[in-house]
Motif scaffolding. Structure first.
Motif, PDB file in Angstrom:
ATOM      1  N   GLN A  50       0.437  -0.720   0.036  1.00  0.00           N
ATOM      2  CA  GLN A  50       0.079  -0.194   0.129  1.00  0.00           C
ATOM      3  C   GLN A  50       0.843   1.450  -0.121  1.00  0.00           C
ATOM      4  N   ARG A  51       2.389   1.426   0.713  1.00  0.00           N
ATOM      5  CA  ARG A  51       2.778   2.466   0.764  1.00  0.00           C
ATOM      6  C   ARG A  51       3.720   2.829  -0.735  1.00  0.00           C
ATOM      7  N   ASP A  52       3.156   2.341  -1.801  1.00  0.00           N
ATOM      8  CA  ASP A  52       3.553   2.815  -3.293  1.00  0.00           C
ATOM      9  C   ASP A  52       2.081   3.029  -3.756  1.00  0.00           C
ATOM     10  N   VAL A  53       1.490   2.948  -3.136  1.00  0.00           N
ATOM     11  CA  VAL A  53      -0.363   3.756  -3.940  1.00  0.00           C
ATOM     12  C   VAL A  53      -0.679   5.042  -3.367  1.00  0.00           C
ATOM     13  N   PRO A  54      -0.841   5.977  -4.598  1.00  0.00           N
ATOM     14  CA  PRO A  54      -0.917   6.920  -4.095  1.00  0.00           C
ATOM     15  C   PRO A  54      -2.103   7.654  -3.457  1.00  0.00           C
ATOM     16  N   GLY A  55      -2.593   8.125  -2.809  1.00  0.00           N
ATOM     17  CA  GLY A  55      -3.887   7.736  -2.079  1.00  0.00           C
ATOM     18  C   GLY A  55      -3.617   8.781  -0.274  1.00  0.00           C
ATOM     19  N   LEU A  56      -4.329   8.190   0.581  1.00  0.00           N
ATOM     20  CA  LEU A  56      -4.033   8.011   1.948  1.00  0.00           C
ATOM     21  C   LEU A  56      -2.933   7.863   2.590  1.00  0.00           C
ATOM     22  N   ARG A  57      -2.141   7.421   1.747  1.00  0.00           N
ATOM     23  CA  ARG A  57      -1.263   6.608   3.092  1.00  0.00           C
ATOM     24  C   ARG A  57      -0.263   7.707   3.986  1.00  0.00           C
ATOM     25  N   ALA A  58      -0.192   8.831   3.773  1.00  0.00           N
ATOM     26  CA  ALA A  58       0.319   9.926   4.624  1.00  0.00           C
ATOM     27  C   ALA A  58      -0.589  10.697   5.558  1.00  0.00           C
ATOM     28  N   ASP A  59      -2.032   9.916   5.740  1.00  0.00           N
ATOM     29  CA  ASP A  59      -2.727  10.397   6.274  1.00  0.00           C
ATOM     30  C   ASP A  59      -3.555   9.357   7.483  1.00  0.00           C
ATOM     31  N   TRP A  60      -2.782   9.160   8.686  1.00  0.00           N
ATOM     32  CA  TRP A  60      -2.708   7.548   9.746  1.00  0.00           C
ATOM     33  C   TRP A  60      -4.151   7.340   9.164  1.00  0.00           C
ATOM     34  N   ALA A  61      -5.388   8.585   9.158  1.00  0.00           N
ATOM     35  CA  ALA A  61      -6.060   8.232  10.338  1.00  0.00           C
ATOM     36  C   ALA A  61      -7.134   8.133   9.236  1.00  0.00           C
ATOM     37  N   ALA A  62      -7.297   8.996   8.119  1.00  0.00           N
ATOM     38  CA  ALA A  62      -7.626   8.290   6.742  1.00  0.00           C
ATOM     39  C   ALA A  62      -7.553   7.188   5.875  1.00  0.00           C
ATOM     40  N   PHE A  63      -6.635   7.059   6.205  1.00  0.00           N
ATOM     41  CA  PHE A  63      -5.714   5.558   5.702  1.00  0.00           C
ATOM     42  C   PHE A  63      -7.042   4.389   6.662  1.00  0.00           C
ATOM     43  N   LEU A  64      -6.507   4.424   7.681  1.00  0.00           N
ATOM     44  CA  LEU A  64      -6.926   3.703   8.743  1.00  0.00           C
ATOM     45  C   LEU A  64      -8.921   2.975   8.943  1.00  0.00           C
ATOM     46  N   LEU A  65      -9.681   4.535   9.087  1.00  0.00           N
ATOM     47  CA  LEU A  65     -10.995   5.035   8.190  1.00  0.00           C
ATOM     48  C   LEU A  65     -11.053   3.869   7.173  1.00  0.00           C
ATOM     49  N   ALA A  66     -10.235   4.536   6.243  1.00  0.00           N
ATOM     50  CA  ALA A  66     -10.744   3.248   5.132  1.00  0.00           C
ATOM     51  C   ALA A  66     -10.842   1.957   5.361  1.00  0.00           C
ATOM     52  N   GLN A  67      -9.322   0.973   5.872  1.00  0.00           N
ATOM     53  CA  GLN A  67      -9.667   0.202   6.644  1.00  0.00           C
ATOM     54  C   GLN A  67     -10.694  -0.830   7.182  1.00  0.00           C
ATOM     55  N   VAL A  68     -11.405   0.485   7.696  1.00  0.00           N
ATOM     56  CA  VAL A  68     -11.983   0.209   9.116  1.00  0.00           C
ATOM     57  C   VAL A  68     -13.336   0.192   8.844  1.00  0.00           C
ATOM     58  N   GLY A  69     -13.232   0.846   8.465  1.00  0.00           N
ATOM     59  CA  GLY A  69     -15.110   1.094   7.262  1.00  0.00           C
ATOM     60  C   GLY A  69     -14.898  -0.398   5.855  1.00  0.00           C
ATOM     61  N   TYR A  70     -14.416  -0.952   5.644  1.00  0.00           N
ATOM     62  CA  TYR A  70     -15.164  -2.019   4.870  1.00  0.00           C
ATOM     63  C   TYR A  70     -14.580  -2.858   5.959  1.00  0.00           C
ATOM     64  N   GLY A  71     -13.656  -3.050   7.419  1.00  0.00           N
ATOM     65  CA  GLY A  71     -13.793  -4.037   8.366  1.00  0.00           C
ATOM     66  C   GLY A  71     -14.395  -4.397   9.157  1.00  0.00           C
ATOM     67  N   VAL A  72     -15.409  -3.193   8.685  1.00  0.00           N
ATOM     68  CA  VAL A  72     -16.381  -3.833  10.255  1.00  0.00           C
ATOM     69  C   VAL A  72     -17.440  -4.122   9.023  1.00  0.00           C
ATOM     70  N   LEU A  73     -17.781  -4.010   7.737  1.00  0.00           N
ATOM     71  CA  LEU A  73     -18.810  -5.030   6.796  1.00  0.00           C
ATOM     72  C   LEU A  73     -18.422  -6.154   6.903  1.00  0.00           C
ATOM     73  N   TRP A  74     -16.973  -6.473   7.154  1.00  0.00           N
ATOM     74  CA  TRP A  74     -16.441  -8.140   7.341  1.00  0.00           C
ATOM     75  C   TRP A  74     -17.669  -8.658   8.532  1.00  0.00           C
ATOM     76  N   CYS A  75     -16.975  -7.757   9.904  1.00  0.00           N
ATOM     77  CA  CYS A  75     -17.010  -7.793  10.895  1.00  0.00           C
ATOM     78  C   CYS A  75     -18.679  -7.977  11.013  1.00  0.00           C
ATOM     79  N   ALA A  76     -19.471  -7.328  10.938  1.00  0.00           N
ATOM     80  CA  ALA A  76     -20.392  -7.761  11.078  1.00  0.00           C
ATOM     81  C   ALA A  76     -21.114  -9.186  10.141  1.00  0.00           C
ATOM     82  N   ALA A  77     -20.895  -9.511   9.113  1.00  0.00           N
ATOM     83  CA  ALA A  77     -21.062 -11.210   9.054  1.00  0.00           C
ATOM     84  C   ALA A  77     -20.432 -11.737   9.543  1.00  0.00           C
TER      85      ALA A  77
END
Length: 298
Positions: free
Chosen positions: A178-205
């Motif tokens: 992921q560190r070589d992909v442009p986007g949110l990697r410099a903003d840890w909170a946004a980067f984590l939110l993106a993961q948690v958003g999808y992760g919560v869907l997996w947790c709900a399942a």
């Protein structure tokens, strides 16, 4: 890939094991109050609410969260959905020290996953470091008496933790990509939110599957609420913020050796909260584990 271990990197790598140890203690304490999959869902749902104002950059158009949905979905699956759910499931039948000891075998899984699925080279010093760390784990498992290894038996929780460790190995290597992909990697909170958003869907399942098979009965109380806040605020934000920095700085294989410190911190916390004091063999295990880190870092 060249890895570098400075004092600041070592400090970042040491904090997450402390938080993970606390997470294992709390997960064991509340095992009778809330089912494991539901515990993980509640944990990350609270984390999601806290992260929303901090990582709002992830919600902006063009952030890449939707365009890179496969990548973030996999990070959410392995790092948030599978790893944590399997860990809490393991704590239903295994002790915190056993769970963290099984997880300390991560360097081996990290090397295997990296070699088989990500084309990473395995160096002799990495193998030597892994063997030293595993020796430290075995010292704790047998309580300083090698004769007890022959009688060692793994319970279901230990097997669940092995699966969790493999899932975390995939997460760490995906995080490196992921560190070589442009986007949110410099903003840890946004980067984590993106993961948690999808992760919560997996947790709900997973929680839904748990409800369908065994039902959900949560014994709400103030201690449970405090436990949920701890596992959501402490290990989540500090651990993942530090984790993202340390993995990208040191590399996933070297970083995995520091996770082996978790059983030792778990022993100290168990002494404080469960009345189980550490012993001399814990000191020997500590030396072996740190030796494995030093060999791998050279």
């Amino acid at each position: 890939m060249k890895t570098k271990l400075s004092f600041s990197t070592a400090l970042l790598l040491t904090v997450p094991p402390v938080l993970w140890a606390g997470n294992a203690i709390v997960g064991r304490m509340v095992r009778d109050a809330v089912p494991p999959m539901t515990l993980n869902l509640l944990r990350w749902a609270i984390a999601l609410l806290i992260l929303l104002p901090l990582g709002r950059a992830a919600l902006r158009p063009g952030s890449g969260v939707l365009a890179n949905w496969r990548r973030y979905s996999l990070l959410g699956l392995f790092g948030i959905g599978l790893y944590n759910s399997l860990q809490y499931l393991a704590l239903q039948s295994s002790t915190p020290i056993n769970v963290t000891l099984v997880a300390a075998g991560m360097p081996v899984w990290m090397l295997l996953v990296g070699r088989l699925f990500f084309g990473a080279r395995v160096r002799r010093k990495q193998i030597a470091g892994a063997l030293l760390s595993i020796a430290g784990v075995l010292v704790v498992l047998c309580r300083g008496d090698l004769g007890q290894l022959a009688a060692l038996r793994l319970v279901a929780g230990d097997l669940y933790m092995i699966l969790a460790t493999i899932a975390w190995s995939f997460y760490s290597w995906l995080l490196m990509q992921q560190r070589d992909v442009p986007g949110l990697r410099a903003d840890w909170a946004a980067f984590l939110l993106a993961q948690v958003g999808y992760g919560v869907l997996w947790c709900a399942a997973l929680s839904g599957a748990e409800a369908a098979s065994a039902g959900i009965d949560v014994a709400w109380s103030w201690p449970l609420a405090a436990a949920l806040l701890y596992v959501a605020i402490g290990p989540v934000h500090r651990r993942h913020a530090l984790l993202g920095r340390r993995v990208m700085r040191a590399g996933p294989t070297l970083g995995s050796f520091f996770i082996n410190l978790t059983p030792l911190f778990t022993a100290l916390l168990s002494s404080s909260f469960l009345g189980e004091p550490p012993h001399l063999y814990h000191a020997l295990a500590f030396l072996l584990i740190v030796g494995g880190i030093a060999v791998s870092a050279r």
